[in-house]
Scaffold this motif. Structure first.
Motif, PDB file in Angstrom:
ATOM      1  N   ALA A  40      -1.983   5.781   2.770  1.00 31.21           N
ATOM      2  CA  ALA A  40      -3.027   5.002   3.443  1.00 31.21           C
ATOM      3  C   ALA A  40      -2.782   4.863   4.939  1.00 31.21           C
ATOM      4  CB  ALA A  40      -3.123   3.620   2.798  1.00 31.21           C
ATOM      5  N   LEU A  43      -7.431  -2.733  -0.662  1.00 32.84           N
ATOM      6  CA  LEU A  43      -7.439  -1.937   0.566  1.00 32.84           C
ATOM      7  C   LEU A  43      -8.388  -2.529   1.606  1.00 32.84           C
ATOM      8  CD1 LEU A  43      -6.509   0.582   2.088  1.00 32.84           C
ATOM      9  CD2 LEU A  43      -8.359   1.854   0.982  1.00 32.84           C
ATOM     10  N   LEU A  95       0.841  -1.206   0.000  1.00 30.99           N
ATOM     11  CA  LEU A  95       0.000   0.000   0.000  1.00 30.99           C
ATOM     12  C   LEU A  95       0.870   1.249   0.000  1.00 30.99           C
ATOM     13  CD1 LEU A  95      -2.692  -1.042   2.660  1.00 30.99           C
ATOM     14  CD2 LEU A  95      -2.818  -1.280   0.172  1.00 30.99           C
ATOM     15  N   PHE A 117     -10.103   6.254  -1.881  1.00 35.75           N
ATOM     16  CA  PHE A 117      -8.836   5.758  -2.429  1.00 35.75           C
ATOM     17  C   PHE A 117      -9.141   4.751  -3.550  1.00 35.75           C
ATOM     18  CE2 PHE A 117      -8.078   6.845   2.009  1.00 35.75           C
ATOM     19  CZ  PHE A 117      -6.916   7.604   1.958  1.00 35.75           C
TER      20      PHE A 117
END
Length: 535
Positions: free
Chosen positions: A239, A371, A235, A365
């Motif tokens: 994040a 995610l 990621l 996002f």
């Protein structure tokens, strides 16, 4: 009774020191045997639970196909299984509940462990209770079964009390390793939760047993992670705030979990007119109603539910329903007193929390793949950390379960935040809370044997503690305590009055077994860091 002379006491201490000094090779071999036994027993328990879950799903599917009277068959079967599980615990009261607090009490010499009666009762009652749909996990029973396997090995080999304690400890870690196919988590659990020190002998026995149990589990069940997360790319740093927010949420929910668990047990304790073995009937009745009329996804430990969450199969609109149902059913199930742990249920709740936040964040996002799944994995670790207050165990466990090592930073951030929230709210760790309740039950608890004799307690000296940089003669040790040995790196020191203790030393104390509960907290406080030590 004749009082022991000074010469007799010195001889006894010298004999015990000699035994302790030469334990290493024997511990390696005995721990391997104990770990293998615990692993085989843990695998058998996992397979039996799998069959019981499959049987319940078939019965539920049949009941839904005949809506006129299907529920009238399905529900009584679950009630009967719950009553049978509760009835069986009468033959081994220590088999009730998770089993982890009981193992901790055994290591404190406050409860008795009788392996030959615990193993069959814990195994059968656990299968009946979890098979009936109660929201309980397999890890607590396998930890206790592993501890019983360690004691059985000690009794078969006719080992000393010192070695038996090591084998009980390493057997418990091996049980956790077998429950989740996570040998490293089994080692860390022993060091962080059960013994809370990095004694080389504890580490050696725990590592050996967990490797043996992990090898048995992987041989019989396969090598793949239990909850694999495939194809999750690293990621981006942007994040990170999302996972800090996740840590805040799971921290507050973790405090609520512990408070609710204590409250539910208090409610069950007020059912004085109902025999304790009938308490599970209330829980299995609720489980049956939820499974038949609402959703079967929340029944059992929650392994299938976690798999669905990680695969993205649970939509955001259903998460609040599953979350509330799983939370309530877990409280009611554990409070009923049947064998079963809370690891898997709390991991399921943590996965739901993480997935819910991740699905909301997907709108902000859109370019980050995976995610939601990564938030679910981090949610499991963070929720575990807030409840159990064993962050390293939680982190290692989730990494081994999912294989998601590429995003370890985000898991660490969530766990750290959850830990700080729970500590800041002064919530008692769940197993510490359950242990205190168990020790306070008095007549209802299984009494400790408290035999006469001496026992060894090993601790690690922290920087800033009352032992750090002090001479042995300067330390105010309890009157019933003898500082027997100091291990410094590869050196084994026999402490004298002018021996200076240093941070990082492994110190071994000799204390009376019957006074362990009073003396151990006092000597442990001498080894812990204090900003303003009062020594």
């Amino acid at each position: 009774m004749r009082e022991k002379t000074h010469t007799e006491s010195t001889t006894s201490a010298g004999t015990l020191f000699s035994t302790w000094y030469n334990l290493r090779l024997r511990l390696f071999l005995e721990s391997a045997l104990a770990g293998l036994a615990a692993g085989m027993l843990g695998v058998a328990f996992r397979l039996a639970l799998g069959r019981a879950d499959a049987w319940r799903e078939v019965l539920l599917a049949w009941a839904r196909e005949v809506p006129g009277y299907g529920w009238a068959v399905f529900l009584p079967v679950l009630l009967a299984l719950g009553a049978l599980a509760g009835w069986l615990t009468r033959f081994a009261p220590e088999a009730a509940g998770s089993g982890i607090p009981h193992v901790e009490a055994v290591l404190l010499e406050q409860r008795r462990l009788v392996w030959w009666r615990l193993i069959p009762v814990k195994f059968l009652a656990g299968v009946f209770a979890i098979g009936a749909g109660l929201s309980l996990g397999r890890e607590g029973p396998t930890v206790q079964l592993g501890a019983a396997s360690g004691q059985a090995m000690s009794r078969i080999l006719k080992r000393s009390h010192v070695e038996e304690r090591y084998l009980i400890t390493c057997g418990a870690g091996a049980g956790l390793a077998a429950a989740f196919n996570a040998p490293l988590a089994g080692v860390v659990f022993v060091l962080e939760e059960l013994r809370r020190n990095f004694s080389p002998y504890v580490f050696l026995s725990a590592l050996t047993a967990s490797v043996a149990a992990g090898a048995a589990a992987q041989r019989l069940l396969g090598l793949r992670p239990l909850l694999p997360l495939a194809g999750i790319a690293p990621l981006p740093p942007s994040a990170l705030p999302l996972f800090i927010l996740l840590g805040l949420i799971t921290g507050f929910f973790g405090v609520a979990f512990n408070s609710s668990l204590s409250f539910t047990q208090d409610l069950y304790a007020r059912l004085e007119g109902l025999p304790r073995w009938l308490h599970p009937v209330l829980a299995t009745g609720l489980a049956g109603l939820i499974g038949y009329f609402l959703t079967p996804a929340v029944l059992g430990g929650g392994h299938a539910l976690v798999e669905q969450v990680l695969a993205g199969e649970v939509l955001l609109k259903f998460i609040p329903l599953f979350l509330v149902a799983k939370f309530i059913l877990t409280m009611v199930s554990y409070g009923s007193g049947v064998p079963g742990g809370i690891f898997l249920p709390l991991l399921a709740i943590g996965a739901l929390l993480g997935s819910g936040l991740g699905q909301v964040a997907d709108a902000y996002f859109p370019g980050i793949a995976g995610l939601s799944a990564m938030c679910a994995a981090a949610g499991m670790a963070a929720y575990f950390t807030a409840i159990v207050r064993a962050p390293i165990t939680g982190i290692v466990l989730i990494l081994e379960l999912t294989g998601s090592y590429a995003n370890m930073l985000f898991v660490l951030a969530a766990c750290l935040t959850a830990y700080l929230v729970a500590e800041g709210l002064k919530s008692l760790p769940v197993y510490e809370m359950l242990l205190e309740r168990d020790l306070a039950r008095g007549a209802d608890a299984v009494p400790g044997t408290c035999p006469e004799g001496m026992m060894l307690v090993e601790l690690t000296v922290e920087t800033g503690s009352c032992l750090d940089r002090h001479l042995v003669r300067e330390v105010d040790l309890p009157g019933d305590c003898l500082l027997l040995a100091i291990r410094r790196g590869s050196q084994e020191l026999v402490p004298r009055g002018n021996t200076k203790v240093r941070a990082g030393d492994q110190v071994a104390f000799l204390i009376p077994r019957e006074k362990a509960a009073q003396v151990i907290p006092r000597i442990r406080s001498l080894t812990l860091c204090q900003l303003e030590p009062e020594c």
